[in-house]
Design a protein around this motif. Structure first.
Motif, PDB file in Angstrom:
ATOM      1  N   LEU A  26      11.458  58.671  -3.690  1.00  0.00           N
ATOM      2  CA  LEU A  26      12.734  59.012  -3.052  1.00  0.00           C
ATOM      3  C   LEU A  26      13.879  58.196  -3.665  1.00  0.00           C
ATOM      4  CD1 LEU A  26      11.381  59.279   0.575  1.00  0.00           C
ATOM      5  CD2 LEU A  26      12.489  61.149  -0.688  1.00  0.00           C
ATOM      6  N   ALA A  27      13.649  56.907  -3.911  1.00  0.00           N
ATOM      7  CA  ALA A  27      14.685  56.060  -4.525  1.00  0.00           C
ATOM      8  C   ALA A  27      15.003  56.537  -5.936  1.00  0.00           C
ATOM      9  CB  ALA A  27      14.230  54.602  -4.534  1.00  0.00           C
ATOM     10  N   ILE A  78      14.667  54.731   5.539  1.00  0.00           N
ATOM     11  CA  ILE A  78      15.496  54.674   4.330  1.00  0.00           C
ATOM     12  C   ILE A  78      16.832  55.406   4.482  1.00  0.00           C
ATOM     13  CG2 ILE A  78      13.536  54.260   2.810  1.00  0.00           C
ATOM     14  CD1 ILE A  78      13.658  57.175   1.963  1.00  0.00           C
ATOM     15  N   GLY A  79      17.228  55.646   5.725  1.00  0.00           N
ATOM     16  CA  GLY A  79      18.583  56.111   5.990  1.00  0.00           C
ATOM     17  C   GLY A  79      18.791  57.582   6.258  1.00  0.00           C
ATOM     18  N   TYR A  80      17.728  58.355   6.379  1.00  0.00           N
ATOM     19  CA  TYR A  80      17.892  59.763   6.742  1.00  0.00           C
ATOM     20  C   TYR A  80      18.130  59.856   8.242  1.00  0.00           C
ATOM     21  CZ  TYR A  80      16.330  61.414   2.176  1.00  0.00           C
ATOM     22  OH  TYR A  80      16.238  61.684   0.835  1.00  0.00           O
ATOM     23  N   THR A  81      18.983  60.787   8.618  1.00  0.00           N
ATOM     24  CA  THR A  81      19.250  61.002  10.045  1.00  0.00           C
ATOM     25  C   THR A  81      18.866  62.425  10.424  1.00  0.00           C
ATOM     26  OG1 THR A  81      21.547  61.644   9.580  1.00  0.00           O
ATOM     27  CG2 THR A  81      21.147  59.322  10.127  1.00  0.00           C
ATOM     28  N   THR A  82      18.515  62.601  11.682  1.00  0.00           N
ATOM     29  CA  THR A  82      18.106  63.907  12.166  1.00  0.00           C
ATOM     30  C   THR A  82      19.297  64.856  12.170  1.00  0.00           C
ATOM     31  OG1 THR A  82      16.408  62.909  13.548  1.00  0.00           O
ATOM     32  CG2 THR A  82      17.078  65.154  14.104  1.00  0.00           C
ATOM     33  N   ALA A  83      19.123  66.007  11.540  1.00  0.00           N
ATOM     34  CA  ALA A  83      20.164  67.032  11.517  1.00  0.00           C
ATOM     35  C   ALA A  83      19.871  68.113  12.550  1.00  0.00           C
ATOM     36  CB  ALA A  83      20.274  67.648  10.131  1.00  0.00           C
ATOM     37  N   PHE A  87      10.728  68.278 -10.752  1.00  0.00           N
ATOM     38  CA  PHE A  87       9.627  67.443 -10.287  1.00  0.00           C
ATOM     39  C   PHE A  87       9.734  66.024 -10.821  1.00  0.00           C
ATOM     40  CE2 PHE A  87       8.014  71.584  -9.503  1.00  0.00           C
ATOM     41  CZ  PHE A  87       7.069  71.459  -8.495  1.00  0.00           C
ATOM     42  N   LEU A  88       9.495  65.069  -9.927  1.00  0.00           N
ATOM     43  CA  LEU A  88       9.294  63.678 -10.303  1.00  0.00           C
ATOM     44  C   LEU A  88       7.838  63.359 -10.001  1.00  0.00           C
ATOM     45  CD1 LEU A  88      12.411  61.955  -8.643  1.00  0.00           C
ATOM     46  CD2 LEU A  88      12.146  62.713 -11.019  1.00  0.00           C
ATOM     47  N   GLN A 124       1.548  52.244  -0.166  1.00  0.00           N
ATOM     48  CA  GLN A 124       1.760  51.370  -1.331  1.00  0.00           C
ATOM     49  C   GLN A 124       3.189  51.501  -1.870  1.00  0.00           C
ATOM     50  OE1 GLN A 124      -1.356  51.992  -4.258  1.00  0.00           O
ATOM     51  NE2 GLN A 124      -2.953  51.859  -2.701  1.00  0.00           N
ATOM     52  N   GLY A 125       4.057  52.187  -1.129  1.00  0.00           N
ATOM     53  CA  GLY A 125       5.449  52.318  -1.541  1.00  0.00           C
ATOM     54  C   GLY A 125       5.725  53.442  -2.519  1.00  0.00           C
ATOM     55  N   ILE A 126       4.754  54.304  -2.751  1.00  0.00           N
ATOM     56  CA  ILE A 126       4.927  55.371  -3.742  1.00  0.00           C
ATOM     57  C   ILE A 126       5.954  56.403  -3.274  1.00  0.00           C
ATOM     58  CG2 ILE A 126       3.734  57.263  -4.930  1.00  0.00           C
ATOM     59  CD1 ILE A 126       1.224  55.350  -4.878  1.00  0.00           C
ATOM     60  N   ALA A 127       5.864  56.849  -2.044  1.00  0.00           N
ATOM     61  CA  ALA A 127       6.837  57.823  -1.528  1.00  0.00           C
ATOM     62  C   ALA A 127       8.240  57.229  -1.535  1.00  0.00           C
ATOM     63  CB  ALA A 127       6.442  58.277  -0.124  1.00  0.00           C
ATOM     64  N   THR A 128       8.359  55.980  -1.123  1.00  0.00           N
ATOM     65  CA  THR A 128       9.662  55.308  -1.124  1.00  0.00           C
ATOM     66  C   THR A 128      10.212  55.219  -2.546  1.00  0.00           C
ATOM     67  OG1 THR A 128       9.043  54.026   0.835  1.00  0.00           O
ATOM     68  CG2 THR A 128      10.869  53.176  -0.481  1.00  0.00           C
ATOM     69  N   ALA A 129       9.357  54.889  -3.500  1.00  0.00           N
ATOM     70  CA  ALA A 129       9.788  54.785  -4.898  1.00  0.00           C
ATOM     71  C   ALA A 129      10.238  56.141  -5.443  1.00  0.00           C
ATOM     72  CB  ALA A 129       8.664  54.217  -5.760  1.00  0.00           C
TER      73      ALA A 129
END
Length: 154
Positions: A96-97, A127-132, A53-54, A89-94
């Motif tokens: 994931l990064a 952020i660069g994920y592609t559909t699989a 967990f993060l 607020q960018g929390i999910a992006t942060a």
């Protein structure tokens, strides 16, 4: 601040659970699923998770969390939740990064979400994920499965 944590400590698990419940309730409403499976998880079940967990903390409170299974290849992101009062607020992006920085270069990641969860779909694509692939859950939810290679310099 983002830190890696353990959910065996009840106070941590309870905070993640609280955020997850309100986030998943909003998601269930958005995707039109009255019986959304993540809403059935208890604090005890969360504490028994083998995931890593993060957490994103602000003023001493957890307002976002990401869990992932380190033991899989590709690394599976199993939950990503943000308190509805802190969306956009960018929390999910942060989160994931932060996960990507903690993984070896060239590690592969996967994540799934409801196809109608537009905000999540757009986030992953941005952020660069592609559909699989696409599949349907037992509850009838159309799921989109994403993949990403953590292609970064060591």
């Amino acid at each position: 601040m983002i830190t890696e944590t353990t959910v065996t400590e009840y106070s941590v698990a309870a905070q993640i659970y609280s955020v997850a419940q309100v986030a998943y309730a909003l998601e269930a409403e958005r995707i039109g699923c009255a019986d959304f499976p993540p809403l059935h998880e208890s604090v005890d079940e969360l504490q028994q998770s083998s995931d890593s967990f993060l957490v994103f903390e602000q003023s001493g409170s957890i307002i976002g969390a990401l869990s992932f299974d380190r033991g899989t290849d590709p690394v599976a992101i199993t939950r990503l939740v943000v308190s509805p009062t802190h969306l956009r607020q960018g929390i999910a992006t942060a989160l994931l990064a932060s996960l990507e920085r903690r993984l070896p270069p060239m590690a592969r990641l996967t994540v799934s979400t409801a196809q109608t969860n537009t905000s999540a779909v757009l986030l992953y694509q941005r952020i660069g994920y592609t559909t699989a692939s696409v599949s349907r859950s037992a509850e009838g939810i159309l799921l989109i499965h994403f993949t990403k290679s953590n292609a970064r310099n060591a």
